[in-house]
Design a protein around this motif. Structure first.
Motif, mmCIF file in Angstrom:
data_model
loop_
_atom_site.group_PDB
_atom_site.id
_atom_site.type_symbol
_atom_site.label_atom_id
_atom_site.label_comp_id
_atom_site.label_asym_id
_atom_site.label_seq_id
_atom_site.Cartn_x
_atom_site.Cartn_y
_atom_site.Cartn_z
ATOM 1 N N ARG A 71 -31.471 5.481 -40.281
ATOM 2 C CA ARG A 71 -32.274 4.826 -39.435
ATOM 3 C C ARG A 71 -32.051 4.926 -38.063
ATOM 4 O O ARG A 71 -32.773 4.675 -37.169
ATOM 5 N N ALA A 72 -30.671 5.196 -37.722
ATOM 6 C CA ALA A 72 -30.336 5.247 -36.278
ATOM 7 C C ALA A 72 -31.224 6.441 -35.688
ATOM 8 O O ALA A 72 -31.771 6.268 -34.572
ATOM 9 N N HIS A 73 -31.363 7.689 -36.470
ATOM 10 C CA HIS A 73 -32.151 8.726 -35.973
ATOM 11 C C HIS A 73 -33.438 8.378 -35.694
ATOM 12 O O HIS A 73 -34.020 8.795 -34.886
ATOM 13 N N HIS A 74 -34.185 7.548 -36.838
ATOM 14 C CA HIS A 74 -35.152 7.113 -36.694
ATOM 15 C C HIS A 74 -35.611 6.199 -35.542
ATOM 16 O O HIS A 74 -36.553 6.142 -34.719
ATOM 17 N N ARG A 75 -34.941 5.402 -35.178
ATOM 18 C CA ARG A 75 -34.924 4.516 -34.090
ATOM 19 C C ARG A 75 -35.001 5.224 -32.865
ATOM 20 O O ARG A 75 -35.654 5.107 -31.770
ATOM 21 N N VAL A 76 -34.026 6.190 -32.708
ATOM 22 C CA VAL A 76 -34.087 7.198 -31.630
ATOM 23 C C VAL A 76 -35.291 7.845 -31.254
ATOM 24 O O VAL A 76 -35.887 7.771 -30.144
ATOM 25 N N ALA A 84 -29.769 6.119 -20.755
ATOM 26 C CA ALA A 84 -29.235 4.835 -20.402
ATOM 27 C C ALA A 84 -30.214 3.698 -20.855
ATOM 28 O O ALA A 84 -29.795 2.668 -21.063
ATOM 29 N N ASP A 85 -31.525 3.902 -20.717
ATOM 30 C CA ASP A 85 -32.370 2.989 -21.185
ATOM 31 C C ASP A 85 -32.592 2.805 -22.504
ATOM 32 O O ASP A 85 -32.496 1.628 -23.040
ATOM 33 N N LEU A 86 -32.216 3.812 -23.378
ATOM 34 C CA LEU A 86 -32.022 3.972 -24.866
ATOM 35 C C LEU A 86 -31.019 3.368 -25.216
ATOM 36 O O LEU A 86 -31.131 2.431 -26.354
ATOM 37 N N LEU A 87 -29.646 3.407 -24.506
ATOM 38 C CA LEU A 87 -28.692 2.664 -24.986
ATOM 39 C C LEU A 87 -28.945 1.026 -24.761
ATOM 40 O O LEU A 87 -28.351 0.416 -25.511
ATOM 41 N N ASP A 88 -29.628 0.749 -23.780
ATOM 42 C CA ASP A 88 -29.833 -0.521 -23.470
ATOM 43 C C ASP A 88 -30.745 -1.359 -24.518
ATOM 44 O O ASP A 88 -30.643 -2.321 -24.977
ATOM 45 N N ILE A 89 -31.722 -0.470 -25.015
ATOM 46 C CA ILE A 89 -32.795 -0.921 -25.984
ATOM 47 C C ILE A 89 -32.148 -1.121 -27.280
ATOM 48 O O ILE A 89 -32.283 -1.998 -28.089
ATOM 49 N N LEU A 90 -31.335 0.086 -27.640
ATOM 50 C CA LEU A 90 -30.530 -0.070 -28.891
ATOM 51 C C LEU A 90 -29.305 -0.679 -29.225
ATOM 52 O O LEU A 90 -29.196 -1.337 -30.397
ATOM 53 N N LYS A 91 -28.819 -1.198 -28.075
ATOM 54 C CA LYS A 91 -27.492 -1.996 -27.887
ATOM 55 C C LYS A 91 -26.690 -1.556 -28.912
ATOM 56 O O LYS A 91 -25.946 -1.940 -29.667
ATOM 57 N N ILE A 92 -26.207 0.009 -28.576
ATOM 58 C CA ILE A 92 -25.292 0.751 -29.339
ATOM 59 C C ILE A 92 -24.339 1.293 -28.379
ATOM 60 O O ILE A 92 -24.674 1.492 -27.164
ATOM 61 N N LYS A 119 -21.981 4.281 -26.801
ATOM 62 C CA LYS A 119 -22.555 5.647 -26.334
ATOM 63 C C LYS A 119 -22.073 6.731 -27.288
ATOM 64 O O LYS A 119 -22.782 7.720 -27.532
ATOM 65 N N GLN A 120 -20.968 6.367 -27.741
ATOM 66 C CA GLN A 120 -20.484 7.392 -28.714
ATOM 67 C C GLN A 120 -21.333 7.652 -29.828
ATOM 68 O O GLN A 120 -21.579 8.524 -30.530
ATOM 69 N N SER A 121 -21.930 6.246 -30.380
ATOM 70 C CA SER A 121 -22.844 6.225 -31.774
ATOM 71 C C SER A 121 -24.105 6.975 -31.043
ATOM 72 O O SER A 121 -24.541 7.765 -32.179
ATOM 73 N N LEU A 122 -24.555 6.703 -30.245
ATOM 74 C CA LEU A 122 -25.878 7.386 -29.677
ATOM 75 C C LEU A 122 -25.597 8.814 -29.292
ATOM 76 O O LEU A 122 -26.385 9.842 -29.913
ATOM 77 N N ALA A 123 -24.429 9.366 -28.999
ATOM 78 C CA ALA A 123 -24.185 10.750 -28.692
ATOM 79 C C ALA A 123 -24.256 11.395 -29.881
ATOM 80 O O ALA A 123 -24.856 12.605 -30.023
ATOM 81 N N ARG A 124 -23.959 10.821 -31.063
ATOM 82 C CA ARG A 124 -23.483 11.577 -32.493
ATOM 83 C C ARG A 124 -25.005 11.775 -32.857
ATOM 84 O O ARG A 124 -25.388 12.999 -33.471
ATOM 85 N N VAL A 125 -25.617 10.538 -32.825
ATOM 86 C CA VAL A 125 -27.268 11.025 -33.356
ATOM 87 C C VAL A 125 -28.007 11.898 -32.455
ATOM 88 O O VAL A 125 -28.732 12.560 -32.979
ATOM 89 N N LEU A 126 -27.827 11.732 -31.215
ATOM 90 C CA LEU A 126 -28.665 12.477 -30.460
ATOM 91 C C LEU A 126 -28.368 13.879 -30.589
ATOM 92 O O LEU A 126 -29.193 14.830 -30.561
ATOM 93 N N ARG A 127 -26.864 14.179 -30.760
ATOM 94 C CA ARG A 127 -26.462 15.751 -31.000
ATOM 95 C C ARG A 127 -27.151 16.234 -32.321
ATOM 96 O O ARG A 127 -27.744 17.279 -32.180
ATOM 97 N N GLN A 128 -27.249 15.485 -33.284
ATOM 98 C CA GLN A 128 -27.859 15.926 -34.582
ATOM 99 C C GLN A 128 -29.230 16.199 -34.194
ATOM 100 O O GLN A 128 -29.961 17.167 -34.747
ATOM 101 N N LEU A 129 -30.213 15.324 -33.611
ATOM 102 C CA LEU A 129 -31.534 15.579 -33.441
ATOM 103 C C LEU A 129 -31.665 16.726 -32.469
ATOM 104 O O LEU A 129 -32.650 17.345 -32.552
#
Length: 172
Positions: A53-58, A71-79, A81-91
């Motif tokens: 689901r995190a991938h879907h949200r991104v 930075a905006d995505l971090l603000d929206i998802l409220k997760i 940086k480490q969590s977002l970095a992992r998901v973004l890297r995969q995408l």
């Protein structure tokens, strides 16, 4: 009444909480089932790609607003940086999203869905849109606006400006 049926009335479902306020347990339960079913089809498709689901949200927000800064995505998802970095890297590694440097600020990382990402997002969204459209089809036309008001009312008031920026409150 059949042996498996319960005779339940609204007073049984909506009982008072610890502070004496009425708990809308019927709506809370319906939210659970609606969310489960709303996400179920997409979860299965995401799982086939090794995503969640995190991938879907991104992917949702990047498709909704191409060029969105990280930075905006971090603000929206409220997760984190480490969590977002992992998901973004995969995408990014799988060709669904690309990251570009900002033109005016080279430190800025802007996110864009690739054709593959937009296609996958379209597939995920079609099943969810179908479920929403089917539910709306059985309601009077003015119900859509009522539902939008209700959902906006569920969002933290501090995030209302973000809803506006994302054009999620058009027609209200």
């Amino acid at each position: 009444m059949a042996a498996y049926e319960n005779n339940v009335n609204k007073a049984d479902i909506n009982h008072a909480g610890p502070d004496g306020e009425t708990l809308p347990l019927d709506i809370m339960g319906l939210f659970f089932f609606a969310y489960r079913d709303f996400t179920g089809d997409a979860d299965a498709m995401l799982g086939h790609q090794g995503f969640g689901r995190a991938h879907h949200r991104v992917l949702y927000f990047v498709c909704l607003r191409p060029g969105m800064p990280v930075a905006d995505l971090l603000d929206i998802l409220k997760i984190t940086k480490q969590s977002l970095a992992r998901v973004l890297r995969q995408l990014i590694d799988n060709g669904y999203i690309e990251q570009k440097t900002g033109r005016s600020d080279r430190r800025q990382r802007l996110l864009f869905a690739t054709d593959k990402g937009r296609d996958f997002f379209g597939t995920l969204s079609t099943t969810q849109a179908s479920r929403i459209n089917d539910a709306l089809a059985g309601l009077p036309p003015e119900s859509r606006k009522t539902i939008l008001h209700f959902l906006v009312g569920m969002v933290d008031p501090a995030d209302r400006a973000t809803l506006e920026r994302l054009n999620l409150m058009i027609g209200l």
